[in-house]
Design an enzyme around this catalytic site. Structure first.
Site, PDB file in Angstrom:
ATOM      1  N   LYS A  37       0.774  -1.510  -0.180  1.00  0.00           N
ATOM      2  CA  LYS A  37       0.091  -0.279   0.190  1.00  0.00           C
ATOM      3  C   LYS A  37       0.850   1.356  -0.350  1.00  0.00           C
ATOM      4  O   LYS A  37       1.344   1.556   0.623  1.00  0.00           O
ATOM      5  CB  LYS A  37      -0.560  -0.287   1.192  1.00  0.00           C
ATOM      6  CG  LYS A  37      -2.008   0.882   1.415  1.00  0.00           C
ATOM      7  CD  LYS A  37      -2.878   0.651   2.390  1.00  0.00           C
ATOM      8  CE  LYS A  37      -4.006   2.250   2.180  1.00  0.00           C
ATOM      9  NZ  LYS A  37      -5.048   1.532   1.208  1.00  0.00           N
ATOM     10  N   GLU A 127      -2.391  -1.539  -3.509  1.00  0.00           N
ATOM     11  CA  GLU A 127      -3.814  -0.665  -3.215  1.00  0.00           C
ATOM     12  C   GLU A 127      -3.334   0.124  -3.959  1.00  0.00           C
ATOM     13  O   GLU A 127      -3.152   0.659  -2.754  1.00  0.00           O
ATOM     14  CB  GLU A 127      -3.749  -2.078  -1.626  1.00  0.00           C
ATOM     15  CG  GLU A 127      -5.576  -1.652  -1.363  1.00  0.00           C
ATOM     16  CD  GLU A 127      -6.131  -1.588  -0.156  1.00  0.00           C
ATOM     17  OE1 GLU A 127      -6.073  -0.722   0.362  1.00  0.00           O
ATOM     18  OE2 GLU A 127      -5.421  -2.961  -0.016  1.00  0.00           O
ATOM     19  N   GLY A 128      -4.624   0.194  -3.965  1.00  0.00           N
ATOM     20  CA  GLY A 128      -4.777   2.232  -3.857  1.00  0.00           C
ATOM     21  C   GLY A 128      -4.991   2.625  -2.619  1.00  0.00           C
ATOM     22  O   GLY A 128      -5.640   1.715  -1.925  1.00  0.00           O
ATOM     23  N   PRO A 219     -20.013 -12.389   0.937  1.00  0.00           N
ATOM     24  CA  PRO A 219     -20.969 -11.558   2.527  1.00  0.00           C
ATOM     25  C   PRO A 219     -20.492 -10.697   2.952  1.00  0.00           C
ATOM     26  O   PRO A 219     -19.125 -10.683   3.543  1.00  0.00           O
ATOM     27  CB  PRO A 219     -21.243 -13.090   2.745  1.00  0.00           C
ATOM     28  CG  PRO A 219     -20.129 -14.185   2.773  1.00  0.00           C
ATOM     29  CD  PRO A 219     -19.437 -13.739   1.219  1.00  0.00           C
ATOM     30  N   LEU A 221     -19.017  -9.544   6.731  1.00  0.00           N
ATOM     31  CA  LEU A 221     -18.401 -10.547   7.544  1.00  0.00           C
ATOM     32  C   LEU A 221     -18.428  -9.672   8.864  1.00  0.00           C
ATOM     33  O   LEU A 221     -17.135  -9.656   9.507  1.00  0.00           O
ATOM     34  CB  LEU A 221     -16.944 -10.897   7.092  1.00  0.00           C
ATOM     35  CG  LEU A 221     -17.443 -12.428   5.404  1.00  0.00           C
ATOM     36  CD1 LEU A 221     -16.261 -12.348   4.988  1.00  0.00           C
ATOM     37  CD2 LEU A 221     -18.507 -13.005   6.276  1.00  0.00           C
TER      38      LEU A 221
END
Length: 242
Positions: A37, A127-128, A219, A221
């Site tokens: 990141k 990850e942006g 789903p 979580l």
């Protein structure tokens, strides 16, 4: 060696959960995995760190970056997983400005390349921050990094009211930037969303027509800790092909 850029339809779409889950999925397939990141904004509080299962850590850390480090294998110093971490939970250009820092595309690109080469993993995720075109500079947005690194993109669609518009606009912007959309993930962030199944069906049909595979439907979580959530989410996902 596979490298992908992870973006989302908006802030809190679940990029880090899905990124961490894909890293876990890669390890389950016998691959070394590295999560990066480049820019994180927002220091985690002591209570947040404790609730997430992290302790005895310095104060100036970001929870998303810690999760990527924790779900990478092998793991490295946090600075390799997250070169820039700023205190305020703001758009990267403002968070950097409040720290007296001006980020450049060249800085970001070189740092990413160096860290990816150092990790030398088989499966890599960059990850942006926020959405596809969040600014990291007064005149540049973060999609420029994906372009500079020539990376295929994975889109995390946070399932909530408005997600169809956000998903279609983001996919259009990714194509306009010249990047290839390698897959998308449906992430149920609103457990009370009406017509969630119909929304997913619409997105499947739309992206299928473009030849973009769905990598999974995760789903809701939220009752789990961040690490537990990533571990559970991994069972709903598949890695992109190629």
């Amino acid at each position: 060696m596979s490298r992908y850029f992870i973006t989302g339809t908006d802030t809190d779409a679940g990029k880090t959960c899905i990124s961490s889950a894909l890293l876990i999925q890669a390890q389950q397939q016998g691959l070394s995995a590295f999560g990066l990141k480049p820019i994180a904004a927002g220091y985690a509080s002591a209570d947040e760190l404790t609730a997430a299962g992290f302790s005895s850590l310095p104060a100036k850390v970001n929870l998303d970056a810690l999760l990527l480090q924790a779900t990478s294998q092998p793991r490295y110093a946090l600075s390799l997983h997250n070169p820039w971490c700023f205190q305020d939970p703001l758009s990267p250009h403002l968070a950097a400005k409040h720290h007296g820092v001006t980020l450049t595309l060249e800085q970001l690109t070189q740092a990413c390349l160096h860290n990816l080469e150092t990790a030398d993993a088989a499966f890599n995720l960059i990850e942006g921050a926020g959405g596809w075109r969040v600014p990291f500079h007064a005149e540049q947005t973060l999609d420029a990094l994906a372009v500079a690194l020539d990376l295929p993109v994975i889109l995390v669609v946070g399932l909530r009211l408005g997600c169809l518009n956000h998903a279609l606009l983001t996919a259009q912007a990714i194509a306009h930037s010249g990047c290839r959309l390698a897959g998308w993930v449906a992430n149920q962030i609103d457990p009370h969303q009406q017509a969630a199944a119909e929304n997913i069906d619409f997105l499947r049909q739309h992206f299928d027509r473009q030849g973009v595979p769905c990598l999974g439907v995760v789903p809701h979580l939220a009752a789990l800790s961040p690490l537990e959530r990533a571990d559970q989410a991994a069972s709903y996902l598949q890695l992109p092909a190629g």
